[in-house]
Write a protein that holds these residues in place. Structure first.
Motif, mmCIF file in Angstrom:
data_model
loop_
_atom_site.group_PDB
_atom_site.id
_atom_site.type_symbol
_atom_site.label_atom_id
_atom_site.label_comp_id
_atom_site.label_asym_id
_atom_site.label_seq_id
_atom_site.Cartn_x
_atom_site.Cartn_y
_atom_site.Cartn_z
ATOM 1 N N PHE A 16 6.181 9.264 1.889
ATOM 2 C CA PHE A 16 7.568 8.829 1.815
ATOM 3 C C PHE A 16 8.191 8.634 3.186
ATOM 4 C CE2 PHE A 16 6.604 11.766 -1.692
ATOM 5 C CZ PHE A 16 6.647 10.852 -2.750
ATOM 6 N N ALA A 17 7.489 9.060 4.249
ATOM 7 C CA ALA A 17 8.046 8.965 5.594
ATOM 8 C C ALA A 17 8.371 7.528 6.011
ATOM 9 C CB ALA A 17 7.083 9.619 6.589
ATOM 10 N N PRO A 18 7.498 6.561 5.757
ATOM 11 C CA PRO A 18 7.842 5.190 6.178
ATOM 12 C C PRO A 18 9.126 4.685 5.530
ATOM 13 C CG PRO A 18 5.525 5.346 5.560
ATOM 14 C CD PRO A 18 6.166 6.629 5.144
ATOM 15 N N PHE A 19 9.334 5.008 4.269
ATOM 16 C CA PHE A 19 10.524 4.533 3.572
ATOM 17 C C PHE A 19 11.782 5.211 4.114
ATOM 18 C CE2 PHE A 19 6.962 4.098 0.568
ATOM 19 C CZ PHE A 19 7.001 2.726 0.387
ATOM 20 N N PRO A 26 -4.461 4.638 6.502
ATOM 21 C CA PRO A 26 -4.236 5.061 5.126
ATOM 22 C C PRO A 26 -4.092 6.567 4.962
ATOM 23 C CG PRO A 26 -6.548 4.542 5.451
ATOM 24 C CD PRO A 26 -5.860 4.198 6.741
ATOM 25 N N GLY A 27 -4.297 7.328 6.025
ATOM 26 C CA GLY A 27 -4.295 8.782 5.867
ATOM 27 C C GLY A 27 -2.975 9.442 6.191
ATOM 28 N N GLU A 28 -1.859 8.775 5.921
ATOM 29 C CA GLU A 28 -0.553 9.379 6.172
ATOM 30 C C GLU A 28 -0.380 10.636 5.314
ATOM 31 O OE1 GLU A 28 1.944 8.899 8.099
ATOM 32 O OE2 GLU A 28 1.509 6.982 9.086
ATOM 33 N N ARG A 29 0.098 11.700 5.934
ATOM 34 C CA ARG A 29 0.301 12.937 5.180
ATOM 35 C C ARG A 29 1.511 12.833 4.256
ATOM 36 N NH1 ARG A 29 -0.708 17.752 9.665
ATOM 37 N NH2 ARG A 29 -2.920 17.267 10.093
ATOM 38 N N ARG A 84 0.835 -1.213 0.000
ATOM 39 C CA ARG A 84 0.000 0.000 0.000
ATOM 40 C C ARG A 84 0.865 1.256 0.000
ATOM 41 N NH1 ARG A 84 -3.146 -3.114 3.697
ATOM 42 N NH2 ARG A 84 -2.021 -2.123 5.423
ATOM 43 N N ALA A 85 1.953 1.213 0.782
ATOM 44 C CA ALA A 85 2.829 2.378 0.856
ATOM 45 C C ALA A 85 3.524 2.641 -0.482
ATOM 46 C CB ALA A 85 3.864 2.181 1.961
ATOM 47 N N VAL A 86 3.890 1.581 -1.197
ATOM 48 C CA VAL A 86 4.527 1.746 -2.507
ATOM 49 C C VAL A 86 3.566 2.413 -3.485
ATOM 50 C CG1 VAL A 86 5.298 0.460 -4.535
ATOM 51 C CG2 VAL A 86 6.263 -0.051 -2.291
ATOM 52 N N ARG A 87 2.330 1.948 -3.491
ATOM 53 C CA ARG A 87 1.372 2.561 -4.409
ATOM 54 C C ARG A 87 1.161 4.045 -4.062
ATOM 55 N NH1 ARG A 87 -2.313 1.579 -8.190
ATOM 56 N NH2 ARG A 87 -1.799 -0.629 -8.247
ATOM 57 N N ALA A 88 1.047 4.345 -2.775
ATOM 58 C CA ALA A 88 0.850 5.743 -2.373
ATOM 59 C C ALA A 88 2.056 6.590 -2.766
ATOM 60 C CB ALA A 88 0.606 5.821 -0.869
ATOM 61 N N ALA A 89 3.267 6.052 -2.584
ATOM 62 C CA ALA A 89 4.466 6.815 -2.932
ATOM 63 C C ALA A 89 4.578 7.017 -4.432
ATOM 64 C CB ALA A 89 5.706 6.091 -2.396
ATOM 65 N N LEU A 90 4.252 6.006 -5.215
ATOM 66 C CA LEU A 90 4.313 6.141 -6.661
ATOM 67 C C LEU A 90 3.258 7.124 -7.167
ATOM 68 C CD1 LEU A 90 4.933 2.416 -7.753
ATOM 69 C CD2 LEU A 90 6.590 4.297 -7.647
#
Length: 843
Positions: free
Chosen positions: A198-201, A192-195, A28-34
């Protein structure tokens, strides 16, 4: 790349997205970052030779879980897998690139090097640590039957260093004793509402950088070579697209990709790597093979649970427990909506008590055990197998590259409606129908080729030769076996024929060739049968070991039965079997001399098998088992007699010899029963077989038993004779013939105390094999005293529940019902006894 993306990535270089493979949170994080970065190209950890296969991921018929399969062209068994699930970050990156028309490329060490590297070192090294969890960068090698990191070697002392599991280190640092639970709390339960997407990566990259400073390569000696190739591919992409490049790779590699090295230094690491020619394609994969319990080093504990977390749009706990309730209902367990509500409440309470942000798999499992399973782990094991791990099997379109044999197999699977499935299922075949017959032939041919998609099982219904039972289960490794079998032919039939002929020529034992002849008949390979039969005749003529001959004969004779249903001409097989039986008859009596206890037990099994084989061979038509084929015609062409001069035809000669086989075998058994040098277990078994055949009357059987149990016979030898005579299903014989039971009882009571402990194990083994009802009846007879009383008229003592003479009045009472069941007329009015009527019905 946007300014926001650059600020979130913490530098002006390419966007490095370090992930945990097969992690729904990472996916999910990859899709959001892309979505936020909108890169011009996406680089993914995986073999570069698979770049032409990336567009197939857009095909709706390519359904994960799937895997990239690479195998050496000259040695298909040397292969490696790169699995992808729907919740794998790499798969999400591939799909995102295809949806947005962005180039996607693999950047890991090429398979041509990794496969050759494994061949050179010839060692199997565990896959990468759980934290890196390589499904794409670390190939799952099937060479030597275990999972390995195809991009990594083990050379000397370097391979012996302790390997680091980054997740375990980070979890321990955070105060967790379970890396999976820490990962769920930190990543999977993130909202899912991270502002900042890229922060997790950035946080994960910082953590991995600290670990790499502390542990170096973590004990993985091949990482330096792999990461050097990744950096070279990344430089090439930056020359083409600038810094608007996103890299999706294992988080463990991110610090290495940030490292500033020279091109010459990276190329120096890659210089001199061995090569092999490799082919790549997509193959189906399963959730079960994604599980760490399967031995896959990059696996996860709960693929099914992770797949649910990735696909659930909202309320994942409620949806999961509803799914569990549906599974338990299918298994006839009483689970209501109230159970689901209580389980959800309990899972939430457990999460709060344990200080977790949301209920995880541990909390839902505890809730299911307590509320839906009544505290039992038995139904919970089903939930774990079917849902937590899962039995999902991916699909690959026909457009994917494949060896010709694989395409022919897929065509036959479609035509026979035999779809591969990950879940084991039982398949009942009626070979009298064309579809089931074709399915049976296909499965037997695949087994001959080493593709064990199906395994024969015991049929719970009819035992006729027209019925087969299979247990089917498709495993990803079978794709490798199909590729290996491709060297034998381009179709399943041609490959099976070539493999059978090659195996027959290479076989050294007679039993191997007879088993191969049986496989040829089962698989429907008539063109290979002459070659196998020629080798079989040669081996049988040269083999003088009676033990091997007795092992070969049953399988050979058993093969004669298959022509009835499959329409195969087994005439040549029949003649070889008859000749082999003749040699067994001659060599068996001398071979039964001077055997120890274990050898005698083994030989008794051979005698039983030969007895069944001879009876079956004697009942087989002389011209083979083909219905309606009849006997072979004589040379004169004059029907059964051969010619007009009355000469006997060859078919009649074979038929006569076939009928003599049973008589000759009875003569061998009679000789064995009287042979003093033969072990008691074989003499007893021979007497029993003769008695069952009607070639030995009860009085003679009692005489032989009396001789075997005489005071001059050592107790151990007498007990062995009893074991051979009444072992197996012989309990009813003692129930209905009290003379034999009396002999056994009298002998047992006369055994000296010092010898009783020696014969007790043999007797226990013999009588423990009887049905409980038989043992109970024997105990009652012994308690009453066998042979102590007589029935009316001085007859033998009556068995409880049985009269000494037929009761004609009781027999007459059942005749009306018997006539009704058999559809017989009422008769001519003649008064007959029940015994006479029953005799007529039997006739």
């Amino acid at each position: 790349m946007t300014a926001a993306a650059r600020s979130g990535a913490h530098d002006s270089g390419p966007l490095l997205l370090g992930v945990r493979h097969h992690g729904p949170g990472s996916a999910r994080a990859v899709r959001a970052a892309l979505d936020a970065a909108r890169p011009a190209a996406v680089l993914i950890e995986g073999p570069p030779e698979a770049d032409p296969l990336i567009p197939l991921a857009a095909d709706p018929e390519l359904r994960p879980p799937v895997a990239l399969l690479a195998h050496a062209v000259d040695e298909p068994g040397r292969s490696a897998f790169w699995p992808f699930a729907e919740f794998s970050p790499e798969w999400v990156a591939i799909r995102w690139a295809l949806e947005h028309g962005v180039p996607a490329r693999f950047i890991d060490l090429p398979a041509t090097h990794s496969l050759a590297w494994d061949k050179r070192t010839d060692t199997a090294e565990p896959a990468e640590p759980t934290g890196d969890a390589e499904p794409t960068g670390a190939a799952e090698s099937k060479h030597a039957g275990e999972d390995t990191d195809a991009g990594e070697g083990a050379d000397g002392g370097e391979g012996e260093r302790v390997r680091v599991d980054p997740l375990a280190v980070l979890a321990e640092t955070a105060g967790y004793d379970d890396p999976e639970r820490w990962w769920e709390d930190v990543v999977e339960h993130r909202g899912p509402g991270e502002r900042d997407p890229f922060a997790p990566f950035a946080a994960l990259a910082e953590a991995m950088g600290a670990l790499r400073e502390r542990f170096g390569d973590g004990g993985h000696t091949r990482y330096a070579v792999r990461e050097a190739h990744m950096r070279l591919r990344l430089r090439d992409a930056r020359k083409e697209f600038g810094d608007a490049v996103a890299v999706v790779c294992g988080a463990w590699h991110v610090p290495a990709l940030r490292e500033r090295t020279t091109v010459s230094a990276d190329r120096a690491l890659l210089k001199g790597l061995p090569k092999v020619k490799a082919d790549l394609t997509w193959v189906p994969w399963t959730h079960r093979r994604l599980a760490r319990s399967s031995g896959y080093g990059a696996g996860v504990d709960s693929p099914g649970w992770y797949g649910h977390l990735f696909c659930a749009p909202d309320r994942p706990v409620e949806r999961w427990l509803t799914k569990v309730a549906g599974l338990l209902r299918e298994e006839d367990r009483i689970v209501s909506s109230a159970h689901v509500i209580e389980a959800v409440r309990l899972a939430d309470t457990l999460a709060a008590m344990r200080g977790r942000p949301l209920p995880g798999l541990g909390e839902t499992t505890d809730a299911v055990r307590a509320v839906m399973c009544d505290g039992s782990d038995v139904p919970l094991a089903l939930v774990h197998d079917r849902l937590v791990v899962g039995d999902v099997l991916g699909e690959v379109p026909e457009s994917a590259p494949a060896v010709p044999l694989q395409r022919d197999l897929a065509r036959q699977q479609r035509s026979l409606r035999l779809k591969p499935e990950a879940l084991e299922r039982e398949l009942e075949l009626d070979l009298r129908g064309p579809t089931d017959a074709g399915r049976g032939r296909l499965l037997h041919r695949l087994r001959l080729l080493g593709v064990h998609w199906g395994e024969p099982a015991e049929s719970r219904g009819s035992t006729g030769t027209f019925r087969e039972t299979w247990r089917l289960r498709w495993e990803p490794e079978l794709s490798v076996r199909v590729a290996e079998a491709g060297v034998w032919g381009t179709t399943v039939l041609a490959a099976a024929q070539a493999k059978a002929e090659a195996d027959a020529t290479a076989a050294t034992a007679l039993a191997e060739v007879t088993a191969l002849a049986e496989q040829c008949l089962l698989a429907g390979l008539p063109d290979s049968l002459p070659v196998v039969m020629r080798v079989l005749a040669d081996r049988a003529a040269l083999d003088t070991d009676v033990g091997r001959l007795t092992q070969a004969l049953p399988a050979l004779v058993r093969s004669l039965r298959y022509g009835d249903v499959r329409g195969t001409d087994t005439g040549a097989l029949s003649e070889v079997a008859a000749g082999l039986a003749e040699r067994v008859f001659v060599g068996l009596p001398p071979a039964c001399t001077g055997l120890d206890t274990d050898a005698a037990d083994e030989m008794r099994g051979h005698v039983d098998a030969v007895h069944q084989a001879v009876n079956l061979l004697a009942e087989t038509p002389a011209g083979g088992a083909v219905p309606g084929a009849g006997e072979a015609a004589g040379s004169g062409g004059g029907g059964a007699a051969g010619g007009s001069d009355g000469a006997i035809g060859r078919g009649d000669l074979r038929g006569r010899r076939r009928g003599d086989l049973r008589d000759r075998w009875r003569g061998v058994l009679r000789a064995l029963s009287l042979r003093d040098t033969a072990p008691g277990v074989i003499r007893g078994r021979s007497a029993r077989l003769l008695l069952d055949e009607g070639a030995l009357d009860a009085a003679e059987a009692a005489r032989l038993m009396g001789l075997a149990l005489s005071p001059g016979t050592p107790p151990a030898a007498a007990a062995a004779w009893i074991e051979g005579f009444v072992g197996g299903g012989g309990g009813l014989l003692l129930v209905h013939d009290e003379r034999l039971l009396g002999l056994v009882d009298a002998w047992l009571t006369s055994v000296p105390a010092e010898a009783f402990t020696d014969v007790l194990p043999l007797l226990r083994r013999t009588f423990s094999a009887y049905e409980p009802g038989v043992r109970r009846t024997l105990g009652e007879l012994v308690r009453r005293g066998p042979g102590q009383g007589t029935g009316p008229g001085g007859h033998a003592p009556a068995t409880p529940g049985f009269g000494t003479e037929p009761d004609t009045a009781r027999a007459d009472a059942v005749l009306p019902v018997l006539r009704l069941l058999l559809g017989l007329p009422d008769g001519d009015g003649r008064e007959t006894t029940g015994h006479d009527n029953l005799a007529g019905v039997g006739a």
